[in-house]
Design a protein around this motif. Structure first.
Motif, PDB file in Angstrom:
ATOM      1  N   GLY A  53       0.390  -1.009  -0.205  1.00  0.00           N
ATOM      2  CA  GLY A  53       0.001  -0.697   0.073  1.00  0.00           C
ATOM      3  C   GLY A  53       0.907   1.826  -0.638  1.00  0.00           C
ATOM      4  O   GLY A  53       0.252   2.271  -0.039  1.00  0.00           O
ATOM      5  N   LEU A  54       1.822   0.861   0.540  1.00  0.00           N
ATOM      6  CA  LEU A  54       2.625   2.455   0.802  1.00  0.00           C
ATOM      7  C   LEU A  54       3.627   2.523  -1.240  1.00  0.00           C
ATOM      8  O   LEU A  54       3.474   1.367  -2.163  1.00  0.00           O
ATOM      9  CB  LEU A  54       4.055   2.319   0.952  1.00  0.00           C
ATOM     10  CG  LEU A  54       3.681   1.992   2.195  1.00  0.00           C
ATOM     11  CD1 LEU A  54       5.030   1.660   3.702  1.00  0.00           C
ATOM     12  CD2 LEU A  54       3.560   2.919   3.329  1.00  0.00           C
ATOM     13  N   HIS A  55       3.982   4.235  -1.135  1.00  0.00           N
ATOM     14  CA  HIS A  55       4.378   4.534  -2.599  1.00  0.00           C
ATOM     15  C   HIS A  55       5.717   4.345  -2.370  1.00  0.00           C
ATOM     16  O   HIS A  55       6.493   4.705  -1.932  1.00  0.00           O
ATOM     17  CB  HIS A  55       3.751   5.638  -3.093  1.00  0.00           C
ATOM     18  CG  HIS A  55       2.812   6.058  -2.755  1.00  0.00           C
ATOM     19  ND1 HIS A  55       2.139   5.517  -4.757  1.00  0.00           N
ATOM     20  CD2 HIS A  55       1.548   6.272  -2.564  1.00  0.00           C
ATOM     21  CE1 HIS A  55       0.783   5.721  -4.206  1.00  0.00           C
ATOM     22  NE2 HIS A  55       0.190   6.496  -2.999  1.00  0.00           N
ATOM     23  N   TRP A  56       6.951   3.549  -2.957  1.00  0.00           N
ATOM     24  CA  TRP A  56       7.905   4.089  -3.615  1.00  0.00           C
ATOM     25  C   TRP A  56       8.514   4.515  -4.455  1.00  0.00           C
ATOM     26  O   TRP A  56       8.131   5.151  -5.655  1.00  0.00           O
ATOM     27  CB  TRP A  56       8.070   2.389  -3.553  1.00  0.00           C
ATOM     28  CG  TRP A  56       7.356   1.475  -1.856  1.00  0.00           C
ATOM     29  CD1 TRP A  56       7.500   0.990  -2.132  1.00  0.00           C
ATOM     30  CD2 TRP A  56       8.895   0.520  -2.026  1.00  0.00           C
ATOM     31  NE1 TRP A  56       6.917   0.291  -0.822  1.00  0.00           N
ATOM     32  CE2 TRP A  56       7.994   0.159  -0.231  1.00  0.00           C
ATOM     33  CE3 TRP A  56       9.733   1.388  -1.091  1.00  0.00           C
ATOM     34  CZ2 TRP A  56       8.806  -0.392   0.353  1.00  0.00           C
ATOM     35  CZ3 TRP A  56      10.538   0.703   0.027  1.00  0.00           C
ATOM     36  CH2 TRP A  56       9.735  -0.571   0.875  1.00  0.00           C
ATOM     37  N   PHE A  57       9.657   5.332  -4.406  1.00  0.00           N
ATOM     38  CA  PHE A  57      10.240   5.782  -5.189  1.00  0.00           C
ATOM     39  C   PHE A  57      12.288   5.895  -5.440  1.00  0.00           C
ATOM     40  O   PHE A  57      12.322   4.906  -4.473  1.00  0.00           O
ATOM     41  CB  PHE A  57      10.141   7.706  -4.858  1.00  0.00           C
ATOM     42  CG  PHE A  57       9.016   8.133  -4.436  1.00  0.00           C
ATOM     43  CD1 PHE A  57       8.874   8.899  -5.821  1.00  0.00           C
ATOM     44  CD2 PHE A  57       8.243   8.159  -3.981  1.00  0.00           C
ATOM     45  CE1 PHE A  57       7.000   8.641  -5.974  1.00  0.00           C
ATOM     46  CE2 PHE A  57       6.934   8.036  -3.343  1.00  0.00           C
ATOM     47  CZ  PHE A  57       6.083   8.608  -4.600  1.00  0.00           C
ATOM     48  N   HIS A  58      12.533   6.110  -6.596  1.00  0.00           N
ATOM     49  CA  HIS A  58      14.345   6.173  -6.256  1.00  0.00           C
ATOM     50  C   HIS A  58      14.328   6.724  -5.230  1.00  0.00           C
ATOM     51  O   HIS A  58      13.974   7.995  -4.690  1.00  0.00           O
ATOM     52  CB  HIS A  58      14.455   6.358  -8.032  1.00  0.00           C
ATOM     53  CG  HIS A  58      14.291   5.071  -8.737  1.00  0.00           C
ATOM     54  ND1 HIS A  58      14.799   4.556  -9.400  1.00  0.00           N
ATOM     55  CD2 HIS A  58      13.432   5.299 -10.070  1.00  0.00           C
ATOM     56  CE1 HIS A  58      14.893   3.827  -9.572  1.00  0.00           C
ATOM     57  NE2 HIS A  58      13.792   4.340 -10.628  1.00  0.00           N
ATOM     58  N   ALA A  59      16.035   6.377  -4.924  1.00  0.00           N
ATOM     59  CA  ALA A  59      16.518   7.423  -3.759  1.00  0.00           C
ATOM     60  C   ALA A  59      16.939   9.015  -4.415  1.00  0.00           C
ATOM     61  O   ALA A  59      17.440   8.557  -5.707  1.00  0.00           O
ATOM     62  CB  ALA A  59      17.855   6.741  -2.947  1.00  0.00           C
ATOM     63  N   SER A  60      16.810  10.096  -3.719  1.00  0.00           N
ATOM     64  CA  SER A  60      17.820  11.276  -4.208  1.00  0.00           C
ATOM     65  C   SER A  60      18.839  11.328  -3.612  1.00  0.00           C
ATOM     66  O   SER A  60      19.494  10.873  -2.954  1.00  0.00           O
ATOM     67  CB  SER A  60      16.854  11.983  -4.274  1.00  0.00           C
ATOM     68  OG  SER A  60      16.846  12.418  -2.683  1.00  0.00           O
ATOM     69  N   LYS A  61      19.651  11.779  -4.039  1.00  0.00           N
ATOM     70  CA  LYS A  61      20.833  12.434  -3.682  1.00  0.00           C
ATOM     71  C   LYS A  61      20.449  13.348  -2.491  1.00  0.00           C
ATOM     72  O   LYS A  61      21.704  13.321  -1.481  1.00  0.00           O
ATOM     73  CB  LYS A  61      22.266  13.474  -4.759  1.00  0.00           C
ATOM     74  CG  LYS A  61      22.234  12.875  -6.294  1.00  0.00           C
ATOM     75  CD  LYS A  61      23.001  13.625  -6.583  1.00  0.00           C
ATOM     76  CE  LYS A  61      23.474  13.291  -8.257  1.00  0.00           C
ATOM     77  NZ  LYS A  61      24.363  14.283  -9.121  1.00  0.00           N
TER      78      LYS A  61
END
Length: 590
Positions: free
Chosen positions: A15-23
């Motif tokens: 149920g969570l939204h996942w993203f690429h890591a930022s700097k």
């Protein structure tokens, strides 16, 4: 990895939204998510069972909860399918899987020459084409199962052990087959002859680009051969003909334009009128017809020609009736190829617009049944099949011949009922189907034929009654139903058909009186009511029929009374009456 036992755990990612890591990092030194780069993640259970969490793509679940994956699938529950990797896997060669992500069908990719088109590798070094394993670089889609595609066969002949030829098949701007120079290497051969089926989009406009580096090499395009089902080369029952027609390129040619895929497109067009199984059969008139039509060089065989359907229909009828055109003779076949169907004088004639207006097979000792494709003769006005041995029922499609005026089917062996659809023939003037084995009642729709002048249903097993609606046949001149099984009484409404010249219902089971209303038909010249069960007196109104030449009333044993004096005064050429119960002058007795 996170082991999730329940979705209620705080660490559950469901149920969570996942993203690429930022700097950027947070206060604890961990990278922050980059909200502009979401991850399309799928979370699946780590262990399988055979109820709620089965292994995908044919995999099997082991007792320890892990999957044995099939078809090169990988991951938990075999969720990662090898789709779009450049190798055609038959398991995924379905519409559901987009034909293995485009690996099996050229139409689902952009181009076999473009690496990006199929999301990775293309059908390359291990691909078998033209009957041998390629050395390198060959690309194509021989295993496509997409029903919207069709097969074309390319054949290569080379008189050398090294094949100096480039082959590129492009359809609608997309490359479906690519064979670069040197890709084929055949050892221990002084000659090479190989064929390859290539699946392309049905109806595509294709060109075969060929470069021949030796004059001893030949590359040919094998035309679609209906009898061999080459056009169905993607099906299991496909076979290759031993006598294919070919168009060859020699060493001096550089390109060849492949004609439109006529047979497959023709099948699609004609299947609107004929069952596909009949078109594909080797033992039906329709199958014989399309085999002739598919190789017919005359322009009428082109898909966009307005006469295509009638040419097909005339071929079907020809084979349905025992080949009166003699198309199974090579001599006649070649001769008829050079003309249009209007020149088939032994069978048909055309109007000024080029449509067949008349078909005449009278007295030809022909047999067979009228095919449903008769409806494709949109310009037909006259249909003569009299004095033959035709059988079967009258097709309902006869009712689609809206221009038909004369229908002569008498003295044959047709059976079944008269189709009600004949009532749609608003221009029909003559319906003569006497002398067959037809049964059932007179369809009420026949009484809608207001232009009908002749109705002859004699010598059939027609039963039932004559409807009062017979008066709707306002132009009727001849009403003839002899030797049938009509019953009931003659309707008085017959007396309103002012154009009636002949009334002949001899040899039925009609009862009741002779309608006095017949006396109003001033043009009536013949009345034949012989061999029925009519009762009562002969109406005196018949004495008004000044044009009456024939009056036959014999074998109606329940007629009574006296022949009216007024009737006796008429100069009738022939009168036949039983005098058992009817008083009449001796010369008028049968």
């Amino acid at each position: 990895a996170i082991d999730i036992i329940s979705i209620h755990e705080a660490t559950s990612p469901l149920g969570l939204h996942w993203f690429h890591a930022s700097k950027s990092i947070d206060l604890e030194g961990l990278p922050l998510p980059n909200s502009g780069k979401p991850i399309n993640s799928i979370f699946s259970c780590g262990f399988c069972d055979n109820v709620t969490n089965p292994c995908l793509y044919g995999g099997s679940c082991r007792p320890d909860g892990n999957c044995d994956c099939k078809h090169n699938a990988k991951g938990h529950l075999c969720i990662n399918a090898p789709i779009g990797n450049g190798n055609c896997d038959d398991y995924f060669n379905t519409k559901e899987h987009n034909y293995d992500g485009g690996d099996c069908c050229g139409a689902t990719c952009m181009d076999v020459l473009t690496q990006e088109s199929c999301r990775g590798g293309l059908l390359e070094t291990s691909t078998k084409q033209f009957g041998v394993e390629l050395e390198y670089g060959g690309r194509g889609y021989p295993n496509c199962k997409d029903p919207s595609m069709t097969g074309v066969i390319i054949e290569i002949r080379v008189g050398l052990s090294s094949l100096d030829v480039d082959v590129l098949l492009v359809c609608d701007g997309l490359a479906y087959l690519y064979l670069p120079k040197g890709a084929l290497h055949v050892q221990n051969h002084t000659t090479f002859n190989g064929t390859q089926v290539v699946q392309v989009q049905d109806g595509a406009d294709c060109a075969l680009e060929v470069t021949l580096h030796d004059e001893r090499a030949q590359v040919g395009v094998v035309d679609f051969d209906f009898e061999s089902k080459v056009y169905l080369a993607n099906q299991k029952d496909a076979v290759l003909s031993q006598n294919k027609s070919r168009v060859w390129l020699d060493g001096n040619s550089s390109s060849f334009k492949l004609p439109p895929f006529f047979v497959s497109s023709l099948l699609k067009k004609l299947s609107q009128y004929t069952a596909l199984s009949d078109l594909e059969s080797n033992s039906t008139p329709q199958g014989d017809a399309i085999r002739i039509l598919s190789t017919d060089p005359y322009p009428h065989a082109s898909l966009d020609n307005k006469f295509l359907l009638q040419r097909y229909a005339i071929y079907v009828m020809n084979f349905a009736f025992g080949d009166p055109l003699g198309l199974k003779s090579k001599t006649n076949k070649s001769r008829l190829y050079s003309v249009d169907e209007c020149a088939f004088r032994s069978l048909s004639k055309c109007n000024d617009d080029g449509y067949i207006k008349s078909i005449d097979l009278s007295r030809g000792s022909y047999s067979g049944s009228i095919p449903s494709e008769v409806s494709l003769f949109h310009g037909l006005e006259d249909f003569y099949l009299r004095y033959n041995s035709f059988t079967g029922s009258l097709p309902t499609e006869l009712g689609e011949l809206e221009n038909l005026r004369n229908l002569y089917l008498y003295e044959n062996k047709f059976d079944g009922k008269i189709p009600s659809e004949i009532g749609n023939l608003k221009n029909l003037t003559i319906l003569d189907i006497r002398g067959n084995n037809l049964s059932g009642t007179i369809p009420t729709e026949i009484y809608q034929l207001t232009n009908l002048e002749v109705l002859n249903l004699s010598d059939n097993e027609i039963n039932g009654t004559v409807s009062d609606k017979v008066s709707d046949l306002v132009n009727l001149k001849n009403f003839v139903i002899e030797n049938a099984q009509l019953e009931g009484s003659l309707p008085p409404s017959l007396g309103t058909i002012t154009n009636l010249i002949e009334l002949d219902v001899e040899g039925n089971f009609l009862t009741g009186p002779i309608p006095s209303e017949l006396g109003a038909l001033s043009l009536l010249g013949e009345i034949d009511l012989e061999s029925n069960r009519l009762t009562g007196a002969i109406p005196s109104e018949l004495g008004n029929l000044m044009n009456l030449n024939v009056l036959v009333l014999k074998h109606n044993l329940e007629l009574t009374g006296t022949i009216p004096t007024k009737l006796c005064s008429l100069k009738i050429a022939f009168v036949s009456v039983d005098c058992t119960n009817v008083t009449c002058p001796q010369q008028d007795c049968a």
